[in-house]
Enzyme design. Structure first.
Site, PDB file in Angstrom:
ATOM      1  N   ASP A 278       0.855  -1.186   0.000  1.00 24.67           N
ATOM      2  CA  ASP A 278       0.000   0.000   0.000  1.00 24.67           C
ATOM      3  C   ASP A 278       0.889   1.234   0.000  1.00 24.67           C
ATOM      4  O   ASP A 278       2.095   1.135   0.215  1.00 24.67           O
ATOM      5  CB  ASP A 278      -0.995  -0.006   1.167  1.00 24.67           C
ATOM      6  N   PRO A 279       0.345   2.408  -0.274  1.00 24.10           N
ATOM      7  CA  PRO A 279       1.181   3.604  -0.425  1.00 24.10           C
ATOM      8  C   PRO A 279       1.874   4.000   0.884  1.00 24.10           C
ATOM      9  O   PRO A 279       1.423   3.674   1.983  1.00 24.10           O
ATOM     10  CB  PRO A 279       0.173   4.688  -0.844  1.00 24.10           C
TER      11      PRO A 279
END
EC number: 3.2.2.27
Length: 233
Positions: free
Chosen positions: A70-71
């Site tokens: 995920d970011p």
């Protein structure tokens, strides 16, 4: 307002994934993400970069997939302004952002494997433009809250992206770093694509440095495309 009003997606990907956008799971993703934008909390990456990985690498151009989780959920300061590190590409950061430890290890291993000079910035856009899909399994995150948008359901969508790509005839080189990414092996048709695995590059993980992962990627790329992938930045 619809999702694509906030987060543009290229025509090539809209056509490639057209049948997904009316399915109940995607409509639920759209609803949850748009609701998250209304809450007075900061969401990364900025919505205009939500599909940046797809927009930089059209489906017909994908040769390598480097899957992230995920970011980044952190920020950095530039001219006294707090800005997101995340830019919509897995492992990549904004041009002026500090290079995170995981990306530093990627650069170290790349230099050790292939002699690629260690770059001074962590923007991997050039790789994406050359055919490396830098896709996160989860596309958004709340500021300072890792994995906070897992509930939105992004993985159902990113899994469909991967499975659609795996249906293509050309062999893809799929690079899976860490146990979470390696769960996606179950989605990959056997004997059709080249799967390369290694530990996660995080300093909290062991075994990435010295794994030779980029030597393996380059060898596979030569076998398929009869030339080297350009890792320079």
């Amino acid at each position: 307002m619809k999702l694509f009003d906030y987060a543009p997606l290229s025509l090539a990907w809209r056509e490639f994934l057209q049948s997904e956008f009316k399915k109940p799971y995607f409509l639920e993703i759209e609803k949850r993400y748009l609701e998250a934008l209304k809450i007075p909390k900061t969401i990364f990456p900025k919505s205009s970069n939500l599909f940046y990985a797809l927009n930089l690498t059209p489906p017909c151009a994908v040769k390598i997939i480097l899957l992230g989780q995920d970011p980044y959920h952190s920020t950095y300061l530039e001219n006294d302004q707090e800005l997101p590190v995340a830019m919509g590409l897995s492992f990549s950061v904004e041009k002026n952002a500090p290079i995170p430890p995981s990306l530093k290890n990627i650069f170290k291993e790349l230099h050790a494997n292939l002699g690629v000079p260690v770059p001074c910035c962590g923007d991997l856009s050039a790789w994406a433009k050359r055919g490396m899909l830098l896709l996160n399994a989860i596309l958004s995150v709340e500021k300072n809250q890792a994995a906070s948008h897992q509930y939105i359901g992004w993985e159902a969508f990113s899994d469909q992206i991967l499975m659609r790509l795996f249906e293509t005839t050309a062999p893809l080189i799929v690079v899976l770093l860490g146990k979470v990414a390696q769960k996606k092996i179950a989605l990959i048709p056997k004997n059709k694509h080249i799967i390369i695995t290694a530990p996660h590059p995080s300093p909290l993980s062991r075994g990435f440095l010295g794994s030779g992962v980029f030597t393996s990627v380059q060898k596979a790329y030569r076998e398929v495309y009869r030339k080297d992938f350009d890792f320079s930045l």
